[in-house]
Design an enzyme around this catalytic site. Structure first.
Site, PDB file in Angstrom:
ATOM      1  N   LEU A 117       0.779  -1.371   0.107  1.00  0.00           N
ATOM      2  CA  LEU A 117      -0.253  -0.055  -0.404  1.00  0.00           C
ATOM      3  C   LEU A 117       0.704   1.385  -0.059  1.00  0.00           C
ATOM      4  O   LEU A 117       1.870   1.235   0.816  1.00  0.00           O
ATOM      5  CB  LEU A 117      -1.024  -0.157   1.566  1.00  0.00           C
ATOM      6  CG  LEU A 117      -2.225  -0.915   1.425  1.00  0.00           C
ATOM      7  CD1 LEU A 117      -2.311  -1.154   2.834  1.00  0.00           C
ATOM      8  CD2 LEU A 117      -2.793  -0.741   0.220  1.00  0.00           C
ATOM      9  N   ASP A 118       0.296   2.597  -0.491  1.00  0.00           N
ATOM     10  CA  ASP A 118       0.951   3.366  -1.049  1.00  0.00           C
ATOM     11  C   ASP A 118       1.636   3.888   0.817  1.00  0.00           C
ATOM     12  O   ASP A 118       0.813   3.787   2.072  1.00  0.00           O
ATOM     13  CB  ASP A 118      -0.052   4.273  -1.307  1.00  0.00           C
ATOM     14  CG  ASP A 118       0.376   4.212  -2.654  1.00  0.00           C
ATOM     15  OD1 ASP A 118       1.788   3.462  -3.469  1.00  0.00           O
ATOM     16  OD2 ASP A 118      -0.292   5.063  -3.902  1.00  0.00           O
ATOM     17  N   LYS A 119       1.937   4.759   1.128  1.00  0.00           N
ATOM     18  CA  LYS A 119       2.586   4.797   2.140  1.00  0.00           C
ATOM     19  C   LYS A 119       1.533   5.674   2.696  1.00  0.00           C
ATOM     20  O   LYS A 119       1.108   5.642   4.115  1.00  0.00           O
ATOM     21  CB  LYS A 119       4.236   6.036   2.542  1.00  0.00           C
ATOM     22  CG  LYS A 119       3.667   6.670   3.841  1.00  0.00           C
ATOM     23  CD  LYS A 119       5.047   8.124   3.144  1.00  0.00           C
ATOM     24  CE  LYS A 119       5.850   9.476   5.091  1.00  0.00           C
ATOM     25  NZ  LYS A 119       5.588   9.615   4.481  1.00  0.00           N
TER      26      LYS A 119
END
Length: 279
Positions: free
Chosen positions: A115-117
């Site tokens: 998942l993106d940050k």
């Protein structure tokens, strides 16, 4: 990224020997990718940094867009959504890089996906390396059903739809992805359903059928409806300090028991507050 090995070397020394003039990753950053299952040698996940490479070996590397050194971030019991001897599913906080959740943990954990940050929500990790590839195959074969809750700018119509637009890493900015018709662009498909309309915004569920980097953010930006708060593909806003993107639901098959699992995550407080203020 794919690299064909030119001579015998250790896996974690590959970049110093193969790309000494223009290294893409530091040795420490590459070691992190190895231990979280992001490196394959001849099609098989390689989890040992000291693995010996031979001339002609093919190394495939899933390189994060913004790979940097990170510190371990512990998660509390209330963040655990599912836990058994094989897999662990947690509710990832926004602002946390997924690599930090598996670094220096005991026992070792391996990422099944990413998942993106600044994307919150469900993240699946594996406790035993032999199970990792079984679970990752479900993502590759599109057998995992993913649901994201998203708030985008503008009034999106029709209420249901499908975005089919290949995605490729931007040549001008390697941290950005872009819709592209080039030969190297990878097919990407996102379906969606509108949940409600607000003044100037649309709240929806997005169902990515493929798993390209930044896919949902790129797709909705490409049709003129960027994700609220997405400074990379849209613009910053005073309504929220990050992109309004939450990994809300996963439906997958347990890699060992074969049981079909449906897991959900509660909307984070910062995103729920945005909806409450818009109502």
């Amino acid at each position: 990224m794919k690299v064909i090995v030119s001579h015998t070397t250790r896996l974690d020394c590959m970049f110093s020997s193969e790309n000494s003039k223009d290294p893409i990753l530091s040795r420490s950053a590459f070691q992190k990718l190895i231990v979280v299952g992001s490196v394959k040698v001849n099609g098989k996940v390689a989890l040992k940094p000291n693995f010996t490479l031979r001339k002609g070996d093919e190394v495939l590397i899933d390189v994060p867009v913004d790979e940097v050194a990170v510190e371990a971030v512990p998660f509390s019991e209330d963040e655990v959504v599912y836990d058994d001897e094989y897999i662990l599913v947690v509710d990832k906080k926004p602002g946390v890089r997924v690599e930090s959740l598996v670094k220096d943990q005991s026992p070792p954990l391996f990422l099944a996906h990413r998942l993106d940050k600044d994307t919150s929500g469900l993240l699946v990790m594996v406790k035993k390396a032999p199970v990792l590839e079984k679970l990752q195959q479900q993502w590759k074969q599109r057998k995992v059903k993913k649901t994201y809750r998203v708030l985008v700018e503008g009034r999106l119509e029709p209420k249901t739809g499908r975005i089919e637009a290949p995605i490729f890493r931007s040549i001008k900015d390697r941290k950005r992805m872009a819709v592209s018709g080039g030969k190297k662009a990878r097919d990407a498909v996102t379906e969606y359903k509108v949940l409600s309309y607000y003044d100037g915004y649309t709240y929806l569920e997005a169902y990515p059928l493929t798993g390209r980097t930044h896919q949902i953010r790129v797709h909705f930006s490409s049709i003129g409806h960027p994700v609220l708060g997405d400074a990379t593909y849209g613009k910053k806003t005073d309504l929220v300090s990050r992109q309004f993107l939450h990994a809300y639901k996963l439906v997958l098959t347990h890699p060992v028991t074969g049981k079909r699992m449906a897991l959900t995550s509660k909307m984070p407080q910062d995103l729920q507050l945005v909806l409450d203020n818009l109502s």
